[in-house]
Design an enzyme around this catalytic site. Structure first.
Site, mmCIF file in Angstrom:
data_model
loop_
_atom_site.group_PDB
_atom_site.id
_atom_site.type_symbol
_atom_site.label_atom_id
_atom_site.label_comp_id
_atom_site.label_asym_id
_atom_site.label_seq_id
_atom_site.Cartn_x
_atom_site.Cartn_y
_atom_site.Cartn_z
ATOM 1 N N GLN A 262 0.800 -1.219 -0.066
ATOM 2 C CA GLN A 262 -0.011 0.094 0.112
ATOM 3 C C GLN A 262 0.856 1.256 -0.163
ATOM 4 O O GLN A 262 0.669 2.282 -0.715
ATOM 5 C CB GLN A 262 -0.838 -0.056 1.244
ATOM 6 C CG GLN A 262 -2.056 1.474 1.238
ATOM 7 C CD GLN A 262 -3.048 0.843 0.098
ATOM 8 O OE1 GLN A 262 -3.106 -0.272 -0.492
ATOM 9 N NE2 GLN A 262 -3.812 1.965 -0.221
ATOM 10 N N HIS A 265 2.686 3.095 -3.306
ATOM 11 C CA HIS A 265 1.954 3.645 -4.179
ATOM 12 C C HIS A 265 2.380 5.152 -4.301
ATOM 13 O O HIS A 265 2.934 5.609 -5.609
ATOM 14 C CB HIS A 265 0.436 3.858 -3.873
ATOM 15 C CG HIS A 265 -0.481 2.745 -4.310
ATOM 16 N ND1 HIS A 265 -0.626 2.436 -5.786
ATOM 17 C CD2 HIS A 265 -0.960 1.751 -3.758
ATOM 18 C CE1 HIS A 265 -1.597 1.580 -5.821
ATOM 19 N NE2 HIS A 265 -1.634 0.850 -4.603
ATOM 20 N N ASP A 364 -6.217 -5.783 -6.543
ATOM 21 C CA ASP A 364 -5.866 -4.722 -7.545
ATOM 22 C C ASP A 364 -5.734 -5.147 -8.815
ATOM 23 O O ASP A 364 -6.142 -4.561 -10.001
ATOM 24 C CB ASP A 364 -4.461 -4.389 -7.377
ATOM 25 C CG ASP A 364 -4.360 -3.218 -6.151
ATOM 26 O OD1 ASP A 364 -5.468 -2.727 -5.695
ATOM 27 O OD2 ASP A 364 -3.303 -3.142 -5.388
ATOM 28 N N HIS A 423 -54.242 17.240 -8.918
ATOM 29 C CA HIS A 423 -53.689 15.896 -8.738
ATOM 30 C C HIS A 423 -54.959 15.180 -8.327
ATOM 31 O O HIS A 423 -55.141 14.045 -8.710
ATOM 32 C CB HIS A 423 -52.673 15.722 -7.597
ATOM 33 C CG HIS A 423 -51.324 16.275 -8.222
ATOM 34 N ND1 HIS A 423 -51.151 17.584 -8.671
ATOM 35 C CD2 HIS A 423 -50.272 15.423 -8.259
ATOM 36 C CE1 HIS A 423 -49.706 17.473 -8.779
ATOM 37 N NE2 HIS A 423 -49.226 16.486 -8.752
#
Length: 440
Positions: A262, A265, A364, A423
Protein backbone atom coordinates in the site's frame (compact mmCIF):
# COMPACT_ATOMS: atom_id res chain seq x y z
CA UNK A 1 -13.64 5.10 20.33
CA UNK A 2 -12.85 8.81 20.00
CA UNK A 3 -9.24 7.92 19.25
CA UNK A 4 -10.28 6.14 16.06
CA UNK A 5 -11.26 9.43 14.47
CA UNK A 6 -7.69 10.70 14.65
CA UNK A 7 -6.01 7.55 13.37
CA UNK A 8 -6.41 8.23 9.66
CA UNK A 9 -5.07 11.62 8.58
CA UNK A 10 -6.99 11.85 5.35
CA UNK A 11 -6.12 14.13 2.48
CA UNK A 12 -8.93 16.05 0.80
CA UNK A 13 -8.73 15.12 -2.91
CA UNK A 14 -9.94 18.62 -3.77
CA UNK A 15 -7.49 20.49 -1.52
CA UNK A 16 -5.25 22.62 -3.71
CA UNK A 17 -3.67 24.54 -0.85
CA UNK A 18 -0.78 22.11 -0.42
CA UNK A 19 0.33 21.96 -4.05
CA UNK A 20 4.10 22.35 -4.53
CA UNK A 21 5.37 25.84 -5.33
CA UNK A 22 6.59 24.60 -8.70
CA UNK A 23 3.04 23.65 -9.67
CA UNK A 24 1.67 27.00 -8.53
CA UNK A 25 4.38 28.85 -10.44
CA UNK A 26 3.68 26.87 -13.59
CA UNK A 27 -0.03 27.62 -13.23
CA UNK A 28 0.66 31.36 -13.07
CA UNK A 29 3.00 31.16 -16.04
CA UNK A 30 0.35 29.40 -18.12
CA UNK A 31 -2.76 31.30 -17.02
CA UNK A 32 -1.54 34.67 -15.76
CA UNK A 33 0.02 36.15 -12.61
CA UNK A 34 -3.25 36.18 -10.67
CA UNK A 35 -4.30 32.65 -11.63
CA UNK A 36 -5.04 30.03 -8.99
CA UNK A 37 -5.34 26.30 -9.59
CA UNK A 38 -9.14 26.60 -9.17
CA UNK A 39 -9.42 29.42 -11.71
CA UNK A 40 -7.14 27.52 -14.12
CA UNK A 41 -9.40 24.46 -14.02
CA UNK A 42 -12.48 26.61 -14.60
CA UNK A 43 -10.80 28.45 -17.48
CA UNK A 44 -9.79 25.23 -19.22
CA UNK A 45 -13.30 23.80 -18.91
CA UNK A 46 -14.84 27.00 -20.28
CA UNK A 47 -12.39 27.07 -23.19
CA UNK A 48 -13.04 23.45 -24.13
CA UNK A 49 -16.78 24.05 -23.94
CA UNK A 50 -16.60 27.12 -26.20
CA UNK A 51 -13.68 26.33 -28.51
CA UNK A 52 -13.73 22.53 -28.68
CA UNK A 53 -10.84 20.87 -30.47
CA UNK A 54 -8.78 24.05 -30.81
CA UNK A 55 -8.73 24.48 -27.02
CA UNK A 56 -7.64 20.87 -26.55
CA UNK A 57 -4.77 21.32 -29.00
CA UNK A 58 -3.72 24.53 -27.32
CA UNK A 59 -3.64 23.02 -23.85
CA UNK A 60 -2.01 19.77 -25.01
CA UNK A 61 0.92 21.82 -26.29
CA UNK A 62 0.97 24.20 -23.32
CA UNK A 63 0.70 21.62 -20.54
CA UNK A 64 1.93 18.33 -22.01
CA UNK A 65 4.24 19.51 -24.77
CA UNK A 66 2.29 17.46 -27.30
CA UNK A 67 1.43 18.66 -30.81
CA UNK A 68 -1.74 16.80 -31.71
CA UNK A 69 -2.94 16.65 -35.29
CA UNK A 70 -5.63 14.15 -34.39
CA UNK A 71 -6.92 12.94 -31.07
CA UNK A 72 -8.04 9.37 -31.71
CA UNK A 73 -5.43 6.60 -31.61
CA UNK A 74 -5.59 4.60 -34.86
CA UNK A 75 -6.69 1.00 -34.49
CA UNK A 76 -3.47 -0.24 -36.07
CA UNK A 77 -1.48 1.41 -33.26
CA UNK A 78 -3.64 -0.35 -30.67
CA UNK A 79 -3.22 -3.65 -32.51
CA UNK A 80 0.54 -3.12 -32.66
CA UNK A 81 0.64 -2.49 -28.91
CA UNK A 82 -1.16 -5.78 -28.37
CA UNK A 83 1.19 -7.68 -30.67
CA UNK A 84 4.23 -6.24 -28.87
CA UNK A 85 2.94 -7.30 -25.46
CA UNK A 86 4.87 -10.28 -24.03
CA UNK A 87 2.85 -13.48 -24.11
CA UNK A 88 2.96 -14.02 -20.35
CA UNK A 89 1.58 -10.51 -19.80
CA UNK A 90 -1.12 -11.14 -22.42
CA UNK A 91 -2.11 -14.30 -20.54
CA UNK A 92 -2.23 -12.42 -17.24
CA UNK A 93 -4.37 -9.60 -18.67
CA UNK A 94 -6.73 -12.07 -20.31
CA UNK A 95 -7.12 -14.03 -17.07
CA UNK A 96 -7.85 -10.82 -15.19
CA UNK A 97 -10.39 -9.78 -17.83
CA UNK A 98 -12.11 -13.17 -17.59
CA UNK A 99 -12.45 -12.98 -13.81
CA UNK A 100 -13.60 -9.35 -13.87
CA UNK A 101 -16.24 -10.24 -16.47
CA UNK A 102 -17.50 -13.24 -14.49
CA UNK A 103 -17.77 -11.28 -11.26
CA UNK A 104 -19.72 -8.43 -12.78
CA UNK A 105 -22.04 -10.71 -14.74
CA UNK A 106 -23.00 -12.31 -11.44
CA UNK A 107 -23.96 -8.92 -9.96
CA UNK A 108 -25.86 -7.56 -12.97
CA UNK A 109 -29.35 -6.34 -11.98
CA UNK A 110 -32.31 -7.66 -14.00
CA UNK A 111 -35.73 -6.36 -15.01
CA UNK A 112 -38.65 -7.51 -12.90
CA UNK A 113 -42.36 -7.15 -13.53
CA UNK A 114 -45.32 -8.15 -11.36
CA UNK A 115 -48.26 -8.13 -13.77
CA UNK A 116 -50.72 -9.02 -11.06
CA UNK A 117 -49.57 -6.17 -8.84
CA UNK A 118 -49.11 -3.74 -11.71
CA UNK A 119 -45.53 -2.87 -10.77
CA UNK A 120 -42.04 -3.49 -12.08
CA UNK A 121 -38.62 -2.08 -12.76
CA UNK A 122 -36.67 -1.91 -16.00
CA UNK A 123 -32.87 -1.80 -16.06
CA UNK A 124 -31.28 0.18 -18.88
CA UNK A 125 -27.55 0.75 -19.52
CA UNK A 126 -26.02 4.14 -20.14
CA UNK A 127 -25.45 4.99 -23.80
CA UNK A 128 -21.85 6.21 -23.65
CA UNK A 129 -19.16 6.42 -20.94
CA UNK A 130 -15.75 8.04 -20.91
CA UNK A 131 -12.83 6.50 -19.01
CA UNK A 132 -9.81 8.51 -17.94
CA UNK A 133 -6.41 6.81 -17.61
CA UNK A 134 -3.53 8.93 -16.25
CA UNK A 135 -0.29 8.99 -18.20
CA UNK A 136 3.37 8.93 -17.29
CA UNK A 137 4.48 6.79 -14.36
CA UNK A 138 0.87 6.46 -13.17
CA UNK A 139 -0.29 4.50 -16.22
CA UNK A 140 -2.25 1.53 -14.92
CA UNK A 141 -3.57 -0.99 -17.47
CA UNK A 142 -5.40 -2.74 -14.63
CA UNK A 143 -7.56 0.35 -14.16
CA UNK A 144 -8.59 0.18 -17.82
CA UNK A 145 -9.82 -3.38 -17.26
CA UNK A 146 -11.46 -2.50 -13.94
CA UNK A 147 -13.49 0.36 -15.43
CA UNK A 148 -14.16 -0.69 -19.01
CA UNK A 149 -15.25 -4.28 -18.38
CA UNK A 150 -18.01 -3.46 -15.86
CA UNK A 151 -19.34 -0.91 -18.36
CA UNK A 152 -19.29 -3.50 -21.12
CA UNK A 153 -20.99 -6.14 -18.97
CA UNK A 154 -23.66 -3.58 -18.02
CA UNK A 155 -24.45 -3.18 -21.72
CA UNK A 156 -23.07 0.32 -22.31
CA UNK A 157 -23.28 0.91 -26.05
CA UNK A 158 -20.06 2.90 -26.43
CA UNK A 159 -17.01 2.88 -24.14
CA UNK A 160 -14.36 5.54 -24.76
CA UNK A 161 -10.93 5.94 -23.17
CA UNK A 162 -8.61 8.92 -23.02
CA UNK A 163 -5.03 9.07 -21.80
CA UNK A 164 -2.51 11.90 -22.24
CA UNK A 165 0.32 11.92 -24.72
CA UNK A 166 3.26 13.54 -22.95
CA UNK A 167 5.43 15.34 -25.48
CA UNK A 168 6.68 12.98 -28.15
CA UNK A 169 6.74 9.97 -25.84
CA UNK A 170 4.71 6.97 -27.04
CA UNK A 171 1.57 6.01 -25.19
CA UNK A 172 1.93 3.20 -22.69
CA UNK A 173 1.53 0.07 -24.86
CA UNK A 174 0.14 -2.04 -22.03
CA UNK A 175 -2.65 0.50 -21.48
CA UNK A 176 -3.53 0.19 -25.17
CA UNK A 177 -3.36 -3.60 -24.93
CA UNK A 178 -5.74 -3.53 -21.95
CA UNK A 179 -8.11 -1.29 -23.89
CA UNK A 180 -8.15 -3.86 -26.70
CA UNK A 181 -8.91 -6.73 -24.32
CA UNK A 182 -11.65 -4.75 -22.56
CA UNK A 183 -13.39 -3.89 -25.82
CA UNK A 184 -12.93 -0.12 -25.66
CA UNK A 185 -14.44 1.46 -28.77
CA UNK A 186 -12.05 4.40 -29.15
CA UNK A 187 -8.91 5.68 -27.44
CA UNK A 188 -8.01 9.38 -27.41
CA UNK A 189 -4.59 10.87 -26.63
CA UNK A 190 -5.88 13.77 -24.53
CA UNK A 191 -5.21 14.26 -20.82
CA UNK A 192 -5.92 16.35 -17.76
CA UNK A 193 -8.70 18.88 -17.38
CA UNK A 194 -9.26 19.29 -21.14
CA UNK A 195 -10.03 15.58 -21.41
CA UNK A 196 -12.66 15.85 -18.69
CA UNK A 197 -14.13 18.89 -20.42
CA UNK A 198 -14.24 17.09 -23.76
CA UNK A 199 -16.13 14.16 -22.27
CA UNK A 200 -18.49 16.48 -20.38
CA UNK A 201 -19.38 18.88 -23.20
CA UNK A 202 -18.28 17.16 -26.40
CA UNK A 203 -16.08 18.61 -29.15
CA UNK A 204 -15.82 18.20 -32.91
CA UNK A 205 -13.74 15.04 -32.43
CA UNK A 206 -14.64 13.72 -28.99
CA UNK A 207 -18.29 12.95 -28.22
CA UNK A 208 -20.06 13.93 -25.02
CA UNK A 209 -20.56 11.02 -22.64
CA UNK A 210 -23.11 10.19 -19.97
CA UNK A 211 -20.58 9.30 -17.28
CA UNK A 212 -16.87 9.88 -16.61
CA UNK A 213 -14.86 7.32 -14.65
CA UNK A 214 -11.27 6.90 -13.64
CA UNK A 215 -8.58 8.32 -11.36
CA UNK A 216 -6.50 11.43 -11.85
CA UNK A 217 -4.55 14.15 -10.09
CA UNK A 218 -6.08 16.96 -8.03
CA UNK A 219 -6.74 19.05 -11.16
CA UNK A 220 -8.64 16.16 -12.76
CA UNK A 221 -10.57 15.62 -9.50
CA UNK A 222 -11.58 19.29 -9.46
CA UNK A 223 -12.65 19.14 -13.09
CA UNK A 224 -14.79 16.06 -12.47
CA UNK A 225 -16.52 17.75 -9.56
CA UNK A 226 -17.15 20.91 -11.65
CA UNK A 227 -18.77 19.04 -14.55
CA UNK A 228 -20.90 16.83 -12.32
CA UNK A 229 -24.46 17.53 -13.31
CA UNK A 230 -23.63 17.93 -16.98
CA UNK A 231 -22.53 14.30 -16.74
CA UNK A 232 -22.36 11.73 -13.99
CA UNK A 233 -19.01 10.85 -12.41
CA UNK A 234 -17.83 7.79 -10.54
CA UNK A 235 -16.53 9.86 -7.63
CA UNK A 236 -13.72 12.10 -6.45
CA UNK A 237 -10.98 9.90 -5.07
CA UNK A 238 -8.22 10.73 -2.63
CA UNK A 239 -5.00 8.84 -1.91
CA UNK A 240 -5.33 5.09 -1.58
CA UNK A 241 -5.65 3.49 1.87
CA UNK A 242 -5.56 0.07 3.48
CA UNK A 243 -6.38 -1.04 7.02
CA UNK A 244 -5.06 -4.44 8.08
CA UNK A 245 -6.91 -5.84 11.10
CA UNK A 246 -4.92 -8.75 12.52
CA UNK A 247 -4.99 -11.02 15.55
CA UNK A 248 -2.17 -12.89 17.27
CA UNK A 249 -2.41 -15.73 14.73
CA UNK A 250 -1.57 -13.46 11.76
CA UNK A 251 1.66 -13.96 9.84
CA UNK A 252 3.82 -10.87 10.44
CA UNK A 253 5.61 -11.37 7.11
CA UNK A 254 2.28 -11.12 5.28
CA UNK A 255 1.11 -8.16 7.36
CA UNK A 256 4.30 -6.22 6.64
CA UNK A 257 4.19 -7.09 2.95
CA UNK A 258 0.62 -5.82 2.64
CA UNK A 259 1.43 -2.55 4.41
CA UNK A 260 4.42 -2.05 2.10
CA UNK A 261 2.32 -2.83 -0.99
CA UNK A 262 0.00 0.00 0.00
CA UNK A 263 2.70 2.48 1.02
CA UNK A 264 4.65 2.14 -2.22
CA UNK A 265 1.87 3.82 -4.24
CA UNK A 266 2.93 7.36 -3.31
CA UNK A 267 3.91 9.42 -0.25
CA UNK A 268 0.25 10.16 0.55
CA UNK A 269 -0.86 6.51 0.58
CA UNK A 270 -2.07 5.26 3.94
CA UNK A 271 -1.29 1.88 5.52
CA UNK A 272 -2.63 1.10 9.00
CA UNK A 273 -2.31 -1.96 11.24
CA UNK A 274 -4.98 -2.52 13.90
CA UNK A 275 -4.42 -5.40 16.32
CA UNK A 276 -4.94 -6.59 19.87
CA UNK A 277 -1.53 -8.32 19.94
CA UNK A 278 1.58 -6.50 21.19
CA UNK A 279 3.79 -9.35 20.03
CA UNK A 280 2.41 -9.03 16.50
CA UNK A 281 3.19 -5.30 16.49
CA UNK A 282 6.84 -5.99 17.35
CA UNK A 283 7.11 -8.74 14.76
CA UNK A 284 5.52 -6.61 12.01
CA UNK A 285 7.78 -3.64 12.78
CA UNK A 286 10.82 -5.92 12.48
CA UNK A 287 9.55 -7.33 9.19
CA UNK A 288 8.90 -3.84 7.83
CA UNK A 289 12.52 -2.87 8.40
CA UNK A 290 13.77 -6.01 6.72
CA UNK A 291 11.47 -5.87 3.69
CA UNK A 292 11.79 -2.14 3.07
CA UNK A 293 15.58 -2.33 3.03
CA UNK A 294 15.52 -4.39 -0.17
CA UNK A 295 12.63 -2.62 -1.93
CA UNK A 296 13.53 -0.35 -4.89
CA UNK A 297 10.78 2.07 -3.77
CA UNK A 298 12.09 2.26 -0.22
CA UNK A 299 12.14 6.07 -0.10
CA UNK A 300 8.47 6.35 -1.09
CA UNK A 301 7.49 3.60 1.34
CA UNK A 302 9.31 5.19 4.28
CA UNK A 303 7.85 8.61 3.48
CA UNK A 304 4.34 7.18 3.28
CA UNK A 305 4.61 5.17 6.50
CA UNK A 306 6.12 8.10 8.38
CA UNK A 307 3.51 10.60 7.19
CA UNK A 308 0.38 8.45 7.00
CA UNK A 309 1.12 5.06 8.56
CA UNK A 310 -0.26 4.03 11.93
CA UNK A 311 -0.21 1.10 14.32
CA UNK A 312 -3.30 0.94 16.55
CA UNK A 313 -3.18 -1.39 19.55
CA UNK A 314 -6.61 -2.18 21.00
CA UNK A 315 -7.83 -4.21 23.97
CA UNK A 316 -9.94 -6.70 22.03
CA UNK A 317 -10.60 -7.85 18.50
CA UNK A 318 -14.16 -6.58 18.76
CA UNK A 319 -12.72 -3.13 19.34
CA UNK A 320 -10.40 -3.60 16.36
CA UNK A 321 -13.36 -4.25 14.08
CA UNK A 322 -15.14 -1.21 15.46
CA UNK A 323 -12.09 0.97 14.78
CA UNK A 324 -12.16 -0.27 11.18
CA UNK A 325 -15.86 0.50 10.88
CA UNK A 326 -15.28 4.02 12.13
CA UNK A 327 -12.47 4.53 9.61
CA UNK A 328 -14.52 3.15 6.68
CA UNK A 329 -11.34 2.51 4.67
CA UNK A 330 -11.01 1.90 0.97
CA UNK A 331 -9.54 -1.56 1.66
CA UNK A 332 -10.09 -3.60 4.83
CA UNK A 333 -8.05 -6.77 5.26
CA UNK A 334 -8.93 -9.26 8.01
CA UNK A 335 -5.81 -11.27 8.84
CA UNK A 336 -7.37 -13.49 11.48
CA UNK A 337 -7.78 -17.17 12.27
CA UNK A 338 -11.44 -17.28 11.14
CA UNK A 339 -12.08 -14.25 8.90
CA UNK A 340 -15.49 -15.35 7.68
CA UNK A 341 -16.75 -15.38 11.26
CA UNK A 342 -16.00 -11.64 11.49
CA UNK A 343 -17.20 -10.60 8.02
CA UNK A 344 -20.72 -9.98 9.28
CA UNK A 345 -19.41 -7.43 11.79
CA UNK A 346 -17.96 -5.22 9.06
CA UNK A 347 -20.26 -2.33 8.17
CA UNK A 348 -18.06 0.13 6.32
CA UNK A 349 -15.36 -0.72 3.78
CA UNK A 350 -14.84 -0.13 0.09
CA UNK A 351 -13.66 -3.72 -0.28
CA UNK A 352 -13.30 -6.54 2.23
CA UNK A 353 -10.39 -8.98 1.95
CA UNK A 354 -10.67 -12.09 4.08
CA UNK A 355 -7.72 -14.15 5.21
CA UNK A 356 -4.01 -14.33 4.57
CA UNK A 357 -4.41 -15.49 0.99
CA UNK A 358 -6.80 -12.73 -0.07
CA UNK A 359 -4.46 -9.74 0.06
CA UNK A 360 -5.64 -6.42 -1.32
CA UNK A 361 -3.09 -6.74 -4.13
CA UNK A 362 -5.13 -9.61 -5.57
CA UNK A 363 -8.06 -7.22 -5.70
CA UNK A 364 -5.88 -4.71 -7.53
CA UNK A 365 -5.29 -7.05 -10.42
CA UNK A 366 -6.96 -10.42 -10.65
CA UNK A 367 -9.67 -11.27 -8.09
CA UNK A 368 -12.66 -9.89 -10.04
CA UNK A 369 -14.29 -6.89 -8.31
CA UNK A 370 -13.25 -3.48 -9.60
CA UNK A 371 -10.35 -1.93 -7.71
CA UNK A 372 -11.95 1.51 -8.07
CA UNK A 373 -13.19 1.88 -4.50
CA UNK A 374 -14.35 4.77 -2.29
CA UNK A 375 -11.63 6.56 -0.33
CA UNK A 376 -11.51 9.12 2.45
CA UNK A 377 -14.23 7.53 4.58
CA UNK A 378 -16.80 7.69 1.76
CA UNK A 379 -17.29 3.92 2.08
CA UNK A 380 -19.84 4.96 4.71
CA UNK A 381 -22.21 5.86 1.88
CA UNK A 382 -20.72 4.72 -1.43
CA UNK A 383 -19.59 1.50 -3.07
CA UNK A 384 -16.89 0.10 -5.31
CA UNK A 385 -17.36 0.68 -9.04
CA UNK A 386 -19.58 -2.00 -10.53
CA UNK A 387 -22.15 -2.66 -13.21
CA UNK A 388 -24.65 -0.82 -11.01
CA UNK A 389 -22.82 2.43 -11.79
CA UNK A 390 -23.43 1.98 -15.52
CA UNK A 391 -27.16 1.29 -15.51
CA UNK A 392 -30.30 3.23 -14.70
CA UNK A 393 -33.50 1.77 -13.32
CA UNK A 394 -36.96 2.87 -14.39
CA UNK A 395 -39.89 1.97 -12.15
CA UNK A 396 -42.97 0.81 -14.04
CA UNK A 397 -46.55 1.33 -12.91
CA UNK A 398 -49.29 -0.49 -14.82
CA UNK A 399 -52.35 -0.65 -12.56
CA UNK A 400 -55.50 -2.48 -13.54
CA UNK A 401 -58.87 -0.75 -13.07
CA UNK A 402 -59.43 -2.91 -10.00
CA UNK A 403 -56.14 -1.88 -8.41
CA UNK A 404 -56.83 1.75 -9.29
CA UNK A 405 -60.22 1.61 -7.59
CA UNK A 406 -58.67 0.14 -4.44
CA UNK A 407 -55.89 2.75 -4.24
CA UNK A 408 -57.45 5.85 -5.73
CA UNK A 409 -59.23 7.12 -2.65
CA UNK A 410 -56.00 7.26 -0.64
CA UNK A 411 -54.28 9.14 -3.47
CA UNK A 412 -57.09 11.72 -3.55
CA UNK A 413 -56.86 12.26 0.19
CA UNK A 414 -53.09 12.81 0.13
CA UNK A 415 -53.37 15.20 -2.85
CA UNK A 416 -55.99 17.24 -0.99
CA UNK A 417 -53.74 17.38 2.09
CA UNK A 418 -50.96 18.78 -0.09
CA UNK A 419 -53.24 21.45 -1.58
CA UNK A 420 -53.09 20.11 -5.12
CA UNK A 421 -56.66 19.88 -6.40
CA UNK A 422 -55.54 19.10 -9.95
CA UNK A 423 -53.78 16.00 -8.71
CA UNK A 424 -56.85 14.95 -6.77
CA UNK A 425 -59.06 15.66 -9.76
CA UNK A 426 -56.99 13.50 -12.11
CA UNK A 427 -57.65 10.53 -9.83
CA UNK A 428 -61.24 11.39 -8.96
CA UNK A 429 -62.23 11.65 -12.64
CA UNK A 430 -61.19 8.04 -13.12
CA UNK A 431 -62.87 6.88 -9.92
CA UNK A 432 -66.09 8.54 -11.07
CA UNK A 433 -65.75 6.90 -14.48
CA UNK A 434 -65.33 3.48 -12.88
CA UNK A 435 -68.29 4.08 -10.59
CA UNK A 436 -70.63 5.25 -13.35
CA UNK A 437 -73.26 2.73 -14.41
CA UNK A 438 -72.53 1.02 -17.70
CA UNK A 439 -75.05 1.17 -20.50
CA UNK A 440 -76.57 -2.19 -21.26
Amino acid sequence: MAAADSVLHRVDPLDLSTLPDAVLQRTRQAFGPDATPESAVLQMLRDVRSDGDSAIRRYALLLDGAELDSFQIPQHEIDAAWESTPQDLKNALELAAKRITEFHRATLPRDWVDLQGGLGELVRPLERVGLYAPGGTAAYPSTVLMTAIPARVAGVREVLLTTPRLGNAPLNPTVLAAARIAGVDAVFQVGGVPAIGAFAYGTESIPKVDKICGPGNVFVAHAKRMVQGHVDIDGVFGPTETVVVADSFANPIFCAADLIAQAEHDPMATAILVTDSESLVRAVESELDAQISTNPRADTIRHSLKAQGQVVLVDSFTEAIEVANRLAPEHLCLMVADPWAWAGSVRNAGGLFLGEYSPEVMGDYIAGPSHVMPTGGTARFSSALSVHHFVRTMPVVGLSPEHFRDLGGAAVRIAEAEGLPGHAGAVQARLDHLAAPRAK
